[in-house]
Design a protein around this motif. Structure first.
Motif, PDB file in Angstrom:
ATOM      1  N   ILE A  89       0.933  -1.119  -0.211  1.00 35.44           N
ATOM      2  CA  ILE A  89       0.139   0.030  -0.074  1.00 35.44           C
ATOM      3  C   ILE A  89       0.792   1.459   0.019  1.00 35.44           C
ATOM      4  O   ILE A  89       1.807   1.364   0.564  1.00 35.44           O
ATOM      5  N   LYS A  90       0.806   2.236  -0.932  1.00 35.97           N
ATOM      6  CA  LYS A  90       1.655   2.963  -0.706  1.00 35.97           C
ATOM      7  C   LYS A  90       1.068   4.147   0.054  1.00 35.97           C
ATOM      8  O   LYS A  90       0.522   4.559   0.697  1.00 35.97           O
ATOM      9  N   GLU A  92       1.085   7.517   0.508  1.00 37.09           N
ATOM     10  CA  GLU A  92      -0.078   8.165   0.025  1.00 37.09           C
ATOM     11  C   GLU A  92      -1.695   7.323  -0.105  1.00 37.09           C
ATOM     12  O   GLU A  92      -2.715   8.654   0.216  1.00 37.09           O
ATOM     13  N   GLN A  93      -2.209   6.175  -0.038  1.00 40.41           N
ATOM     14  CA  GLN A  93      -3.114   5.955   0.132  1.00 40.41           C
ATOM     15  C   GLN A  93      -3.349   5.283   2.089  1.00 40.41           C
ATOM     16  O   GLN A  93      -4.194   4.667   2.035  1.00 40.41           O
ATOM     17  N   GLN A  94      -2.196   5.838   2.846  1.00 38.57           N
ATOM     18  CA  GLN A  94      -2.782   4.694   3.692  1.00 38.57           C
ATOM     19  C   GLN A  94      -2.967   5.603   5.373  1.00 38.57           C
ATOM     20  O   GLN A  94      -2.338   6.950   5.722  1.00 38.57           O
ATOM     21  N   ARG A  95      -4.386   6.214   4.530  1.00 32.37           N
ATOM     22  CA  ARG A  95      -4.653   6.973   4.698  1.00 32.37           C
ATOM     23  C   ARG A  95      -7.116   6.482   5.574  1.00 32.37           C
ATOM     24  O   ARG A  95      -7.422   5.694   5.027  1.00 32.37           O
ATOM     25  N   TYR A  96      -6.923   6.472   7.137  1.00 26.95           N
ATOM     26  CA  TYR A  96      -7.516   5.850   7.365  1.00 26.95           C
ATOM     27  C   TYR A  96      -9.248   6.170   6.508  1.00 26.95           C
ATOM     28  O   TYR A  96     -10.324   5.281   6.535  1.00 26.95           O
ATOM     29  N   SER A  97      -9.328   7.095   6.740  1.00 30.74           N
ATOM     30  CA  SER A  97     -10.129   7.629   5.828  1.00 30.74           C
ATOM     31  C   SER A  97     -10.838   7.395   4.279  1.00 30.74           C
ATOM     32  O   SER A  97     -12.084   6.888   4.395  1.00 30.74           O
ATOM     33  N   LEU A  98     -10.249   6.873   4.234  1.00 35.48           N
ATOM     34  CA  LEU A  98     -10.505   6.349   2.837  1.00 35.48           C
ATOM     35  C   LEU A  98     -10.604   5.742   2.543  1.00 35.48           C
ATOM     36  O   LEU A  98     -11.641   4.662   1.524  1.00 35.48           O
ATOM     37  N   PHE A  99     -10.750   4.324   3.865  1.00 37.05           N
ATOM     38  CA  PHE A  99     -11.323   3.080   4.169  1.00 37.05           C
ATOM     39  C   PHE A  99     -12.561   3.225   5.083  1.00 37.05           C
ATOM     40  O   PHE A  99     -12.467   1.499   4.623  1.00 37.05           O
ATOM     41  N   LEU A 100     -13.062   3.974   4.788  1.00 41.54           N
ATOM     42  CA  LEU A 100     -14.307   3.746   5.761  1.00 41.54           C
ATOM     43  C   LEU A 100     -14.785   3.249   4.870  1.00 41.54           C
ATOM     44  O   LEU A 100     -16.038   2.617   5.437  1.00 41.54           O
ATOM     45  N   PRO A 101     -15.486   4.050   3.340  1.00 37.51           N
ATOM     46  CA  PRO A 101     -16.295   3.324   2.812  1.00 37.51           C
ATOM     47  C   PRO A 101     -16.596   1.937   2.673  1.00 37.51           C
ATOM     48  O   PRO A 101     -17.221   0.880   2.686  1.00 37.51           O
ATOM     49  N   LEU A 102     -15.128   1.133   2.778  1.00 36.85           N
ATOM     50  CA  LEU A 102     -15.237  -0.110   2.690  1.00 36.85           C
ATOM     51  C   LEU A 102     -15.443  -1.069   4.092  1.00 36.85           C
ATOM     52  O   LEU A 102     -15.825  -1.982   4.296  1.00 36.85           O
ATOM     53  N   ARG A 173      -1.860   5.241  10.484  1.00 37.02           N
ATOM     54  CA  ARG A 173      -0.584   4.581  10.049  1.00 37.02           C
ATOM     55  C   ARG A 173      -0.920   3.052   9.576  1.00 37.02           C
ATOM     56  O   ARG A 173      -1.804   1.844  10.673  1.00 37.02           O
ATOM     57  N   LEU A 174      -0.093   2.557   9.195  1.00 39.67           N
ATOM     58  CA  LEU A 174      -0.281   1.241   9.318  1.00 39.67           C
ATOM     59  C   LEU A 174       0.631   0.190   9.977  1.00 39.67           C
ATOM     60  O   LEU A 174       1.786   0.746  10.133  1.00 39.67           O
TER      61      LEU A 174
END
Length: 220
Positions: A89-90, A92-102, A173-174
């Protein structure tokens, strides 16, 4: 005068005098030539034996073409996938809000799997369903661990392998958490399920056929 002296025998006369008719000789010659062309690998004696003992159907047979086996394209090996870093996972894609729809999709998936999470639903049934369900998108928390730094880590599960969970926290943070010696909790609509990582070291695709014991061990 010549036509009177010399004339061809009729079939009746040839049979009475035991003389072969010229037409018969030509027919035999034709048959022998045909058999020689049709069965070039057999000797004349073998051809005669074959014709005497078996009925031969003189038909034209087409040669069946051998189907060439299509070579299946081999996929990438595990080593090649690691070298290409396909599942990384790049940053710039390690954002919590980005995965809330998931996470919202995962909750709906669990509701459908359990036929609706009602207050009177038995927790044992939900536990059994979760153990075999796909957990990508679930909010997972570490409640117990032999490594104190892992305790309290909470986030959305992004990747699961045989031995680790990859979780994105609210701080973007991943975290890579090993399953061994850890106890995890998964909460959905007020139902809390416990996962003992030491007994959970399977790929997500392998869990659907796994039979888990009704009572898990509390040992880390």
């Amino acid at each position: 005068m010549k036509s009177v002296i010399y004339h061809a025998f009729s079939q009746k006369e040839a049979k009475e005098l035991d003389v072969q008719h010229p037409g018969t000789q030509r027919a035999e010659a034709f048959v022998r030539a045909f058999l020689k062309r049709s069965m070039p690998r057999m000797s004349q004696q073998a051809q005669e034996d074959h014709l005497q003992r078996k009925a031969v159907v003189l038909e034209y047979f087409t040669h069946r073409k051998r189907k060439e086996k299509k070579k299946k394209s081999k996929g990438l090996s595990a080593k090649q996938r690691r070298e290409l870093r396909l599942f990384d996972i790049k940053p710039e894609q390690q954002r919590y809000s980005l995965f809330l729809p998931l996470h919202e999709l995962w909750k709906q998936y669990i509701r459908d799997l359990c036929n609706g999470l009602k207050p009177d639903t038995q927790p044992q049934m939900i536990q059994a369903k979760l153990l075999k369900a796909d957990l990508h998108g679930a909010i997972v928390s570490v409640t117990k661990s032999k490594c104190p730094s892992y305790v309290g880590v909470t986030g959305i599960l992004l990747q699961e392998t045989k031995h680790v969970f990859k979780i994105i926290t609210k701080e973007d943070r991943l975290k890579v958490i090993p399953k061994l010696n850890c106890v995890f909790t998964v909460e959905v609509d007020g139902f809390v399920s416990y996962i003992y990582g030491s007994k959970f070291q399977l790929r997500s695709s392998e869990r659907s056929a796994k039979k888990f014991k009704a009572k898990g061990t509390i040992d880390l």
